[in-house]
Each structure stands twice: as structure tokens, then as C-alpha cells.
Design a protein around this motif. Structure first.
Motif, PDB file in Angstrom:
ATOM      1  N   PRO A   1       0.845  -1.208   0.000  1.00  0.00           N
ATOM      2  CA  PRO A   1       0.000   0.000   0.000  1.00  0.00           C
ATOM      3  C   PRO A   1       0.877   1.255   0.000  1.00  0.00           C
ATOM      4  CG  PRO A   1      -0.746  -1.590   1.630  1.00  0.00           C
ATOM      5  CD  PRO A   1       0.584  -2.078   1.143  1.00  0.00           C
ATOM      6  N   SER A   2       0.298   2.355  -0.494  1.00  0.00           N
ATOM      7  CA  SER A   2       1.053   3.608  -0.592  1.00  0.00           C
ATOM      8  C   SER A   2       1.492   4.078   0.791  1.00  0.00           C
ATOM      9  CB  SER A   2       0.214   4.676  -1.279  1.00  0.00           C
ATOM     10  OG  SER A   2      -0.970   4.910  -0.538  1.00  0.00           O
ATOM     11  N   LEU A   3       2.720   4.606   0.822  1.00  0.00           N
ATOM     12  CA  LEU A   3       3.266   5.111   2.082  1.00  0.00           C
ATOM     13  C   LEU A   3       3.037   6.601   2.262  1.00  0.00           C
ATOM     14  CD1 LEU A   3       6.685   3.197   2.043  1.00  0.00           C
ATOM     15  CD2 LEU A   3       4.614   2.588   3.280  1.00  0.00           C
ATOM     16  N   VAL A   4       2.820   7.332   1.139  1.00  0.00           N
ATOM     17  CA  VAL A   4       2.680   8.790   1.178  1.00  0.00           C
ATOM     18  C   VAL A   4       1.505   9.191   0.308  1.00  0.00           C
ATOM     19  CG1 VAL A   4       3.810  10.993   0.696  1.00  0.00           C
ATOM     20  CG2 VAL A   4       5.159   9.061   1.495  1.00  0.00           C
ATOM     21  N   GLN A   5       0.746  10.206   0.760  1.00  0.00           N
ATOM     22  CA  GLN A   5      -0.330  10.760  -0.049  1.00  0.00           C
ATOM     23  C   GLN A   5      -0.398  12.263   0.147  1.00  0.00           C
ATOM     24  OE1 GLN A   5      -4.102   9.153   1.172  1.00  0.00           O
ATOM     25  NE2 GLN A   5      -4.239  10.405   3.009  1.00  0.00           N
ATOM     26  N   GLU A   6      -0.955  12.911  -0.858  1.00  0.00           N
ATOM     27  CA  GLU A   6      -1.101  14.357  -0.771  1.00  0.00           C
ATOM     28  C   GLU A   6      -2.192  14.707   0.213  1.00  0.00           C
ATOM     29  OE1 GLU A   6      -1.788  16.005  -4.555  1.00  0.00           O
ATOM     30  OE2 GLU A   6       0.163  15.445  -5.383  1.00  0.00           O
ATOM     31  N   CYS A   7      -2.047  15.919   0.807  1.00  0.00           N
ATOM     32  CA  CYS A   7      -3.052  16.406   1.745  1.00  0.00           C
ATOM     33  C   CYS A   7      -3.168  17.915   1.586  1.00  0.00           C
ATOM     34  CB  CYS A   7      -2.697  16.018   3.172  1.00  0.00           C
ATOM     35  SG  CYS A   7      -1.089  16.602   3.715  1.00  0.00           S
ATOM     36  N   LEU A   8      -4.184  18.501   2.122  1.00  0.00           N
ATOM     37  CA  LEU A   8      -4.444  19.933   1.983  1.00  0.00           C
ATOM     38  C   LEU A   8      -4.942  20.488   3.302  1.00  0.00           C
ATOM     39  CD1 LEU A   8      -4.786  22.492   0.205  1.00  0.00           C
ATOM     40  CD2 LEU A   8      -7.126  21.695  -0.265  1.00  0.00           C
ATOM     41  N   VAL A   9      -4.283  21.535   3.745  1.00  0.00           N
ATOM     42  CA  VAL A   9      -4.738  22.286   4.921  1.00  0.00           C
ATOM     43  C   VAL A   9      -5.300  23.597   4.407  1.00  0.00           C
ATOM     44  CG1 VAL A   9      -4.088  23.361   7.083  1.00  0.00           C
ATOM     45  CG2 VAL A   9      -3.031  21.210   6.386  1.00  0.00           C
ATOM     46  N   PRO A  10      -6.627  23.821   4.464  1.00  0.00           N
ATOM     47  CA  PRO A  10      -7.221  25.027   3.881  1.00  0.00           C
ATOM     48  C   PRO A  10      -6.707  26.298   4.577  1.00  0.00           C
ATOM     49  CG  PRO A  10      -8.893  23.401   4.415  1.00  0.00           C
ATOM     50  CD  PRO A  10      -7.652  22.941   5.043  1.00  0.00           C
ATOM     51  N   CYS A  11      -6.499  27.350   3.737  1.00  0.00           N
ATOM     52  CA  CYS A  11      -6.163  28.673   4.270  1.00  0.00           C
ATOM     53  C   CYS A  11      -7.448  29.452   4.502  1.00  0.00           C
ATOM     54  CB  CYS A  11      -5.260  29.424   3.296  1.00  0.00           C
ATOM     55  SG  CYS A  11      -3.682  28.596   3.002  1.00  0.00           S
ATOM     56  N   LYS A  12      -7.378  30.464   5.330  1.00  0.00           N
ATOM     57  CA  LYS A  12      -8.605  31.193   5.689  1.00  0.00           C
ATOM     58  C   LYS A  12      -9.117  32.037   4.530  1.00  0.00           C
ATOM     59  CE  LYS A  12      -6.138  35.133   7.739  1.00  0.00           C
ATOM     60  NZ  LYS A  12      -5.982  35.930   8.982  1.00  0.00           N
ATOM     61  N   ASP A  13      -8.246  32.378   3.543  1.00  0.00           N
ATOM     62  CA  ASP A  13      -8.682  33.164   2.397  1.00  0.00           C
ATOM     63  C   ASP A  13      -9.064  32.300   1.206  1.00  0.00           C
ATOM     64  OD1 ASP A  13      -8.320  35.526   3.737  1.00  0.00           O
ATOM     65  OD2 ASP A  13      -6.205  35.700   3.146  1.00  0.00           O
ATOM     66  N   ASP A  14      -8.954  31.015   1.296  1.00  0.00           N
ATOM     67  CA  ASP A  14      -9.311  30.138   0.180  1.00  0.00           C
ATOM     68  C   ASP A  14     -10.815  30.043   0.033  1.00  0.00           C
ATOM     69  OD1 ASP A  14      -6.700  29.715  -0.278  1.00  0.00           O
ATOM     70  OD2 ASP A  14      -6.611  27.693   0.600  1.00  0.00           O
ATOM     71  N   CYS A  15     -11.230  29.791  -1.214  1.00  0.00           N
ATOM     72  CA  CYS A  15     -12.643  29.518  -1.483  1.00  0.00           C
ATOM     73  C   CYS A  15     -12.920  28.027  -1.214  1.00  0.00           C
ATOM     74  CB  CYS A  15     -12.993  29.875  -2.931  1.00  0.00           C
ATOM     75  SG  CYS A  15     -12.859  31.629  -3.315  1.00  0.00           S
ATOM     76  N   THR A  16     -13.950  27.820  -0.431  1.00  0.00           N
ATOM     77  CA  THR A  16     -14.307  26.443  -0.102  1.00  0.00           C
ATOM     78  C   THR A  16     -15.657  26.100  -0.703  1.00  0.00           C
ATOM     79  OG1 THR A  16     -15.299  27.153   1.988  1.00  0.00           O
ATOM     80  CG2 THR A  16     -12.987  26.492   2.042  1.00  0.00           C
ATOM     81  N   PHE A  17     -15.769  24.851  -1.180  1.00  0.00           N
ATOM     82  CA  PHE A  17     -16.966  24.381  -1.863  1.00  0.00           C
ATOM     83  C   PHE A  17     -17.419  23.048  -1.260  1.00  0.00           C
ATOM     84  CE2 PHE A  17     -14.667  27.000  -4.847  1.00  0.00           C
ATOM     85  CZ  PHE A  17     -15.638  27.756  -5.472  1.00  0.00           C
ATOM     86  N   THR A  18     -18.683  22.788  -1.511  1.00  0.00           N
ATOM     87  CA  THR A  18     -19.179  21.438  -1.222  1.00  0.00           C
ATOM     88  C   THR A  18     -18.628  20.484  -2.266  1.00  0.00           C
ATOM     89  OG1 THR A  18     -21.158  21.759  -2.572  1.00  0.00           O
ATOM     90  CG2 THR A  18     -21.311  22.350  -0.238  1.00  0.00           C
ATOM     91  N   PRO A  19     -18.613  19.184  -2.015  1.00  0.00           N
ATOM     92  CA  PRO A  19     -18.171  18.261  -3.063  1.00  0.00           C
ATOM     93  C   PRO A  19     -19.099  18.330  -4.265  1.00  0.00           C
ATOM     94  CG  PRO A  19     -18.214  17.184  -0.924  1.00  0.00           C
ATOM     95  CD  PRO A  19     -18.911  18.491  -0.760  1.00  0.00           C
TER      96      PRO A  19
END
Length: 1001
Positions: A285-303
Motif C-alpha cells: 500500500p502507498s506510504l505517502v499521499q497528498e493532503c491539503l490544509v485550507p487557508c482562511k482566504d481560500d474559497c471552499t466548496f461542497t463536493p
């Protein structure tokens, strides 16, 4: 008693007057003539005539001066009988039997010639030959001329036997050479053979086994390894030096990476090398994966939502949507749909559909219309029962993504059709009835049986056979009656009384006499024919010898005893039977004559009998000639039985005028087989499932009779699958990350999916609108939970209560109330910190009805210095606790000092010993010195010391001085020492000198 004139009496009944003679006291006394013997011939012919004889014997010898006895020839008389001419007789033969093995007699020329088929030998045919008389049936063989008797045996060609011929077994199929999973089913290998020639004409039958299989042996089992993945780490962001020009670089947000550990485990959860899992458990299985920590100025959406459904043509489009969340809804930049689109549209893929057969074929549906009649075909009205028809099979229609769609996309009808044939039924066929067998009883009531045997079994649903026996026959029985007086004992006259002349010079007094006893047939067809004794009643066999008296001259002579008088109809012991005898000659002396009468009581089943009627059971239903069903008659017979259970002639009951049962026959009916009749087909029913491929549409026919074919009597004769789809909500459970322990929540997502309930394929998500109303999110999407943290006290559930036990001393208890206990344990808590936790781990309570138990340590046998030790309660149950730990036997056995010498090991006695083929050489202190190889049993010397006979202690210094040249004959390597050869040579020379000296002396 008044006397009347003689002319008033019938002259035909006038008694005859015969001359008689009364012997005087000095005369010879002769018995009366015996009955005439049976006639020697049943009729008279040219060469033979019937004769019969009778005899009498001397009862008393005459005295001097008395009338002499007649000569021997005057004691026997002969006469002619059955002077009527014989009726025509002839030889009657049965058909020849089948040809069987035997040694036939040769023909007139000494050889038997057959056609080419006779190469396999000559057999025999037999038939029965009997003598018959016109109109009277069979008679004794002696009545037919022997010169024209037909042959009963003849030779015949014996057909060649053909033994079954089979090929040798083929080679066993190969077993797999690669390893197999441990939970795989047993793999078998097989072989077969083929019949080349079937057996014929009594040849050796074919073997039952034409196919064999066996389990493969020594198949390696694949090792079981699995990957174990650990929790993902926190998201690690890009370093600050790289993020200097990125928006929000001062915040801990943005894209990053997170990692996790992956380990390889065995089946028993032990650690293993990573290469094993790569070989047996697939890629890592994969040992590393990408991740995202949202910034307060980013636009956020529903899936993104699911794409809308496409129409059936190839020119439509589909779309999906998303919406802003949180503070992003108030930011202007987030409202720019060109940069942040909230709707995506794409052309629908052009639909292509494929169909696959689904489910089983329906039953064969016979087409309507007036058919052409075929041999064996059954027709009822306008409905055929067998013949050609069609059968249906449902189809499953799939789009190019493999999703189940309406069957009409692939076919207008939704099913496929092919022609079929329903084989016409053939009924069970039996042979004609055989002739009735003779009555099973030779006297009284019995059973007569006839039978018919199976000629052809039913098939294709034909009418079944009646219940058959092991020989495939069915029987019919009727009661029958055989006259009980068909066979009787016939006796000849007694021989003259034989007196032992050596003991009696007067040749008179007590003696013995004999007679011949035969069992004869007294029926009209075989009258007088001698048959085996077993045919007559053995309890009534007459005596063949008896004591007799030849009265001496001057003695009183009496006759034989007469018949006993009759007992009354109701046996009464108070009523006596009487028999008498007469004085034939008076005595010259004053000696009285013997008694002239005897009496005995009438005792039931000894000399007095009672009679009653006896009914048989009802016969089977007897039909008219050539009838197989319909009305008939059943009958029963009436017999007479004696009070001791013996069947007797009915005249005994008739003479007593007993009441007869009235009903001796009764009407009966044998049901006729009725063919199945079906109504026309109804319309198709609705599909039994609202969706999926598991439904059934059932056209029904109603049966108007019995023995209907198809579906085991159920009126559902065919079925066709219907297809549809099912839309359901699918819950996906997810545990929130971010907390290792403590109180939290479990959440799950809710998605609308479509799937075929009967096909195990992956469900596919669709729009939520297809599933209808959404359930309340608060109740179904979130659930509180708790995970113990290190140091927390978490107890398991209580165990079951133990059995009730008393405190006992010497097997006796001095209390009436016992105790039982239960326990629980801590989870996730170090043992040394358990005192800080609250809550009991052991709990007891009083109980009644307890028992006294004792506990004892049990051990298994030693195996390589190890054994199992357990505690057993007095009721035979193995328990944990109860036995004293101070008296626990050892589980592992150690030798001190340790056994480190070559070829040594620790024995069960706790001392070092040597392996097989080596003997122990001990030190003075009793410990093992070394193990010496033993070349053979004859080389073992008495001075070699073993464990069984240890050395006695000796001076250790002297032992060390002489250790190098001790009298041990072998070196440690097993070879003989040099001094042994010297001693042997010296001994040989001494013997030679002694022999030479003796010769000189």
C-alpha cells in the motif's frame, strides 16, 4: 317294546343271521378277519388285474384234546378287485426350458452336430413328463406305458458367453504443483475407463466403477502474509523557504504530504520480512499521499454532486453542481464562476447496450392447436400433453458501463425463445396374470396366489407401477380350502405275536408284534398312492409295534379293546368314556379272566374336542375377465377348526349345526387411472419483484385431475424472469480522525446508488433524487463513541457465575450455604496501575445446593523433558485455580549438571544418559564421563559401567594414575586397545605349550 307281527317290519331292514363259533376252554382261538388291503390296481387290463388280501392271527394255543389251530395258509385270503377296464391314459409334457449348461448325452452316432453358433458348447433343455388320464388330470406314472415315455432332457446349442471388456484406467490427472491457499477446498485427481463390449449370455458383468477420484497429496500450502497499515500522520506542509511567494505563506495551510507506516505480518500476526508480503500479499500500500490544509482566504466548496441522468439519445448533455460554503459565500472573488465554476456540463456518452441470458430456462410450453398424433402422444380435447413447444429465458440488458437497464433496450419482448420437446409419457407395463398356484395349506384354509411381473418401467411421467416386490412382481391372493382327508394313515394287519422261545419253552405268553404303516392319498385322482409320511398328520401316526399275548393252553383268552365311547358335545371331566372287550375262551383253571372294561374322564383337548367356524380374510378385489379396473368382488372362505387349533373337515362343524357367518362376498371397486387434464393458459402474472433480476412471471394452468406432470403437482408449469433496477441509500461508515482516545463521534456518508439485487456487481452512485426523501441527518449520520485512553480504567463485561461450591474438610461440609463467583478484567491498563482504578474485578454471592469438591494436579507423559500439568476437580472438570501452587509438579525437566557430552541427553530420571548405540562411561561420583560407541551386543563387557549399575566410589587419585592404561578394552573412538591384541597372542601361545606338554607326558 311291544311285540308286533313280522309283516309290519320292512324286509329290507331285516338283520342277517350268520353262523358263529364260540371256542371251548381247550380249543384254539383265532382272531377275526382284518380289513381287506387296498387294491393293487385301479383298473384291469390285458396284462394286469387288481388284487387285495386280508389275514387273521392265532390268539390262544389249544390244550391237549382241544380243537387244533388252522394251518398258516388258512390265515390269509386273496380276491380280485377293480375288474373294470382302465380308462385311456397318455404322457403329458411341459414346454422345453431355456438352454443351460450341462453334459448332454450323445446322439445315436456318439456325436452332437450343431450349426456354426455351437462353437461355445452344448447345453441341456429339460421338461416335465407326467401321466394323465382323459378327463381326470394326472395319475400315477405306473399307469402309463413306459415304452413310449417322452424324453425329459435333450441337448441344445449353448450361446457363447460375452464378458464385459473395459479399457485400462487412464492416467491420473495432474495435481497442481504450485501452492494452494490453506482454506481452499480439497483438490482431487481423477481417472476413468470406458466399456468397449457389454456382457451378454451370462458373461462376466461390467464393473460398477468406471470413474475414480482421490485427493491430491503433499500439495504445498501457500504461506499467509498480509500488509498492516498504520494511521496517517499529520499533514506536513511545504517548507517556508519554498512557500515565500505563495498566498497565505504566513499561515500553516496549503498543500502538503502525509505518511504512514506499513508492516508485513504472518498469519499469527508476527512480524515478517517485507519481501514475503511483496511475494504473497501483492503490492505494498502507498506510504505517502497528498493532503491539503485550507487557508482562511481560500474559497471552499461542497463536493461535486453526481451527474444528472442522460436521455436515451446520443446528443444530450449531463451536468453536476457544487456550492460555496462558509465565508466563501460572501467573498467576491469566489463568486467568479469563470475562475471558480459551480456547474460543469459535458456531453452524454452515446449509449450502447449488450444483452446476456439470465437465469434458467422455463419449462417447455406446448404450443396450442390441433397437432398431428405421434406414437405415444396423449391428446385431451384441444390441449396436447407432450410434443414440440417453446421455452423462454430472460435476458439482462447492460449499458457500456455494465449498469443494468430496462430489458426493452436490448429486446422488444425481454426474453429469448427456442424450440423444445416434451417427451410423451409411457405407462408401466406388466405381464398377464399367471395361473393360480396350489393352495398353500394341504389341510383346511390357505392362500392361493397368482402374480404378474414387470415388463417395462414407466418413463417421461407415465402412470406408475403398483408396489412391486424385490423380484419386480405384484401378487394377488385369494383364500382357498383343501380337504383335510386327502391323506390318511394306512395300516396293514399285525404280524403274528412273536414269543421269545429262549425264555419260554411253551411258545406262549407275552410277546411283540409289528405292522407296516403308510401315508396314502385318498383323493379320487390318486386313491391309494403312497406319499411321504410328512403329508399325513404326525400326531395321529399309528403304532408300528405293540406288545401282544399268545394265550397258553387252558388260559382265559380275551379280545382286543374296542373303541372308546363318545364324549358329550360340551366336554365335562365328570363324564366318563368307556371301552370293553370280550372273553373269547374261558379258563380251565380257577384263575380269573382279565378286566373286561375301562373308563376315563372326558378332558378338553386330550380325548374330547370342541369345534367352531373360522373365517379367512377378504381376498383382493377380483375383476371380470380382461378388466384392469372397475367393479369387482372380494371373497372369503369358511373353515372348521378344532379347539386345539387344528384345522379339520367342515363336516365336524356341520354335524353340530353351528351358525355360519352370512356375508361371504362383497362388492369392491378398483379405481381406474385418470389422465391429467389442464385448463388453457392464463395471462402472465405481475413480476414477483419490483426490481432486480430475481423475479418470476408465472402463467398458470389449473388441473382438473391427478397425476399431472411438471412442478411436482403444482399448477405452475413455466416461468420467465423479469428484470428491473433498484435505487437505495448506501451508508459508508467513517471514524473521525484527529483523536486517539476519549469521547468522540462516529459519522457516515449517505449516497444514492443503483444496483441489481441478484447480480454481485459493484453498486454505482446516481442522483439523490432517484432515492426519494432523504432521512434526517442527525439521527442516521452521527453516533457518539468512546475509546479508552492510556491510564483510563476500562472494565470488560462480567463473566458467567461459577457453579455453587461449599467449604469442605475431608470431603464433608459443615455449612448449608455455598458461594459462587464471577470476574472481569481491565483493558488498556498497566497491571501495576490497576489499584488506582475503581470497580471490582471479582464478585461473590451466596447460593444453595452447593457441592464439595477436591482438587488434584494431573500430568501427561514426558515428551522430550516436557509435560503438561493441569488442575482437575473431583467431578472430572479441568479448572484454573483450586490446586495448591506449592505442590504443582514440574513441567520442564532439567539435568544438573547439564548434558553437554557428545551423544548425551537428559533422561526422564533427571540424569544424563547416552543415545541409542552408545553406552555410558561413568565417573566415580556417579556422573557421566563420556558416551562410548558399542560395535555389537557381543562386545558389551561386564566391566562397562552403566546407569543401571553405577560405579562404587573409588580413590580419585588412583583413578587418575591408572586412567591411561585401565582395563577398558575400547578407546573412546570405539577401536580395540593394543594390549588386547598382546593378551590374545600370549594366551594362544600358552594354550599351544599346554597341549604339547600334555602330549609328551
Amino acid at each position: 317294546g311291544e311285540e308286533v307281527p313280522q309283516n309290519l317290519c320292512s324286509e329290507s331292514l331285516r338283520p342277517e343271521i350268520a353262523a358263529c363259533e364260540v371256542p371251548c376252554a381247550m380249543d384254539c382261538v383265532v382272531s377275526e378277519w382284518a380289513q381287506w388291503s387296498p387294491c393293487s390296481q385301479s383298473c384291469s387290463g390285458k396284462n394286469a388285474e387288481g388284487t387285495q388280501s386280508r389275514s387273521r392271527s392265532i390268539l390262544a394255543l389249544p390244550a391237549e384234546g382241544g380243537k387244533a389251530c388252522p394251518p398258516a395258509r388258512a390265515l390269509r385270503e386273496h380276491r380280485v378287485c377293480n375288474e373294470h377296464p382302465c380308462a385311456p391314459v397318455f404322457w403329458e409334457t411341459s414346454p422345453w426350458s431355456a438352454c443351460s449348461e450341462g453334459a448332454p448325452a450323445s446322439g445315436p452316432n456318439g456325436t452332437v452336430v450343431w450349426s456354426a453358433e455351437a462353437a461355445c458348447g452344448v447345453g441341456l433343455q429339460t421338461r416335465s413328463v407326467s401321466c394323465a388320464r382323459s378327463g381326470s388330470g394326472h395319475v400315477a406314472p405306473k399307469r402309463c406305458p413306459e415304452s413310449i415315455r417322452p424324453d425329459a432332457v435333450r441337448p441344445c446349442p449353448l450361446l457363447c458367453k460375452k464378458d464385459c471388456v473395459v479399457t485400462p484406467f487412464s492416467e491420473w490427472t495432474h495435481c497442481p504443483t504450485t501452492c494452494q491457499p490453506g482454506n481452499a477446498t480439497a483438490i482431487k485427481q481423477s481417472r476413468y475407463r470406458i466399456i468397449i463390449q457389454d456382457a451378454a449370455n451370462g458373461g462376466q458383468a461390467c464393473p460398477d466403477t468406471l470413474y475414480e477420484e482421490r485427493e491430491c497429496e503433499d500439495i504445498p500450502v501457500c504461506p499467509v502474509y498480509r500488509w498492516k497499515t498504520h494511521r496517517w500522520s499529520h499533514c506536513v506542509l511545504v517548507p517556508d523557504s519554498v512557500r515565500q511567494d505563495v498566498l497565505g505563506h504566513s499561515e500553516a495551510c496549503g498543500h502538503g504530504l502525509q505518511s504512514r507506516a506499513v508492516t508485513c505480518l504472518t498469519e499469527t500476526n508476527d512480524s515478517a520480512d517485507v519481501s514475503e508480503c511483496l511475494t504473497w500479499a501483492g503490492p505494498m500500500p502507498s506510504l505517502v499521499q497528498e493532503c491539503l490544509v485550507p487557508c482562511k482566504d481560500d474559497c471552499t466548496f461542497t463536493p461535486w454532486s453526481k451527474f444528472t441522468a442522460c436521455s436515451f439519445d446520443c446528443e444530450s448533455t449531463r451536468s453536476r453542481r457544487r456550492s460555496l460554503t462558509g465565508r466563501s459565500r460572501k467573498r467576491d472573488k469566489c463568486q467568479d464562476t469563470e475562475v471558480y465554476p459551480q456547474v460543469e456540463t459535458e456531453p452524454c456518452p452515446c449509449e450502447t447496450f449488450t444483452s446476456q441470458p439470465h437465469g434458467n430456462w422455463s419449462d417447455c410450453i406446448i404450443e396450442g392447436g390441433q397437432p398431428e398424433l405421434q406414437p405415444g402422444m396423449r391428446l385431451h380435447g384441444d390441449t396436447r400433453e407432450c410434443g414440440k413447444g417453446v421455452r423462454l429465458r430472460a435476458i439482462a440488458c447492460y449499458d457500456k458501463t455494465g449498469r443494468l437497464v430496462e430489458p426493452s433496450r436490448c429486446s422488444s419482448s425481454g426474453y429469448i425463445e427456442e424450440s423444445c420437446t416434451v417427451p410423451c409419457p409411457f405407462d408401466c407395463k406388466l405381464s398377464d396374470w399367471s395361473s393360480w398356484a396350489p393352495c398353500s395349506s394341504s389341510c383346511g384354509l390357505g392362500v392361493s396366489v397368482r402374480s404378474r411381473w414387470l415388463k417395462e418401467k414407466p418413463y417421461n411421467g407415465g402412470r406408475p407401477c403398483p408396489k412391486l416386490d424385490l423380484k419386480n412382481q405384484v401378487h394377488e391372493a385369494v383364500p382357498c380350502y383343501s380337504e383335510c382327508n386327502q391323506y390318511a394313515w394306512a395300516v396293514e394287519a399285525w404280524s403274528p405275536c412273536k414269543i421269545d422261545s429262549e425264555q419260554n419253552s411253551l411258545h406262549c405268553g407275552e410277546g411283540m408284534q409289528t405292522r407296516k404303516v403308510r401315508c396314502v392319498n385318498i383323493s379320487e385322482e390318486h386313491e391309494g398312492e403312497t406319499v411321504p409320511h410328512a403329508m399325513c398328520n404326525q400326531s395321529e401316526i399309528p403304532e408300528e409295534t405293540q406288545r401282544c399275548s399268545l394265550y397258553c393252553p387252558g388260559e382265559c383268552a380275551v379280545s382286543a379293546w374296542g373303541q372308546w365311547s363318545k364324549c358329550p358335545q360340551v366336554c365335562d371331566p365328570n363324564v366318563m368314556q368307556l371301552r370293553t372287550r370280550q372273553v373269547l375262551r374261558s379258563s380251565v383253571t380257577t384263575k380269573p379272566c382279565p378286566e373286561g372294561s375301562q373308563m376315563r374322564p372326558c378332558i378338553l383337548n386330550q380325548n374330547c374336542f370342541q369345534y367352531q367356524y373360522n373365517l379367512t380374510g377378504w381376498s383382493t378385489c377380483q375383476l371380470a375377465a380382461n378388466a384392469t379396473c372397475g367393479p369387482g368382488v372380494r371373497r372369503r372362505l369358511l373353515g372348521c377348526v378344532r379347539s386345539d387349533g387344528k384345522a379339520v373337515s367342515p363336516r365336524h362343524c356341520e354335524q353340530l349345526h353351528l351358525e355360519k357367518p352370512a356375508e361371504m362376498s362383497a362388492e369392491c371397486v378398483v379405481g381406474c387411472a385418470v389422465d391429467c387434464r389442464l385448463s388453457p393458459w392464463s395471462t402472465w402474472s405481475e413480476c414477483s419483484h419490483t426490481c432486480g433480476a430475481g423475479g418470476r412471471m408465472e402463467p398458470a394452468q389449473s388441473a382438473s385431475s391427478r397425476f399431472c406432470r411438471g412442478a411436482g403437482g403444482i399448477n405452475l408449469l413455466s416461468s420467465v424472469m423479469g428484470l428491473c433496477q433498484q435505487h437505495v441509500f448506501l451508508f459508508l461508515s467513517v471514524i473521525l480522525q484527529g483523536g486517539q482516545c476519549g469521547d468522540g463521534f462516529q459519522v457516515r456518508n449517505l449516497t444514492c446508488v443503483v444496483h441489481d439485487a441478484s447480480v454481485p456487481v459493484t453498486s454505482r452512485p446516481v442522483e439523490n433524487a432517484l432515492c426519494g426523501e432523504l432521512p434526517p441527518k442527525e439521527s442516521v449520520l452521527q453516533l457518539p463513541c468512546s475509546v479508552p485512553c492510556p491510564g483510563d480504567c476500562h472494565l470488560t463485561e462480567w463473566s458467567e457465575w461459577s457453579s455453587c461450591e461449599l467449604t469442605c474438610i475431608g470431603g464433608r461440609s459443615f455449612e448449608t450455604t455455598g458461594r459462587q463467583s464471577r470476574s472481569r478484567t481491565f483493558i488498556g491498563q498497566a497491571f501495576e496501575n490497576q489499584e488506582s482504578c475503581s470497580g471490582q474485578v471479582m464478585e461473590t454471592r451466596p447460593c444453595s445446593g452447593g457441592k464439595c469438591y477436591s482438587y488434584l494436579w494431573k500430568t501427561s507423559l514426558w515428551q522430550e523433558n516436557e509435560r503438561t500439568v493441569w488442575c482437575q476437580r473431583s467431578d472430572g472438570i479441568n479448572v484454573t485455580g483450586g490446586c495448591s501452587l506449592q505442590t504443582k509438579p514440574a513441567e520442564i525437566q532439567h539435568c544438573s549438571p547439564a548434558c553437554r557430552k557428545p551423544f548425551s541427553y537428559c533422561t526422564q530420571k533427571g540424569v544424563c544418559g547416552c543415545e541409542r548405540g552408545y553406552t555410558e562411561i561413568m565417573r566415580s561420583n556417579g556422573f557421566l564421563d563420556y558416551c562410548m560407541k558399542v560395535p555389537g551386543l557381543e562386545d558389551k563387557k561386564a566391566d562397562v559401567k552403566t546407569i543401571a549399575g553405577k560405579n562404587k566410589p573409588v580413590n580419585s587419585k588412583m583413578h587418575d594414575i591408572f586412567k591411561g592404561w585401565s582395563i577398558q578394552p575400547f578407546n573412546p573412538d570405539g577401536r580395540l586397545k593394543m594390549w588386547v591384541y598382546g593378551v590374545s597372542a600370549g594366551g594362544f601361545l600358552i594354550i599351544i605349550v599346554m597341549i604339547f606338554t600334555s602330549y609328551l607326558m
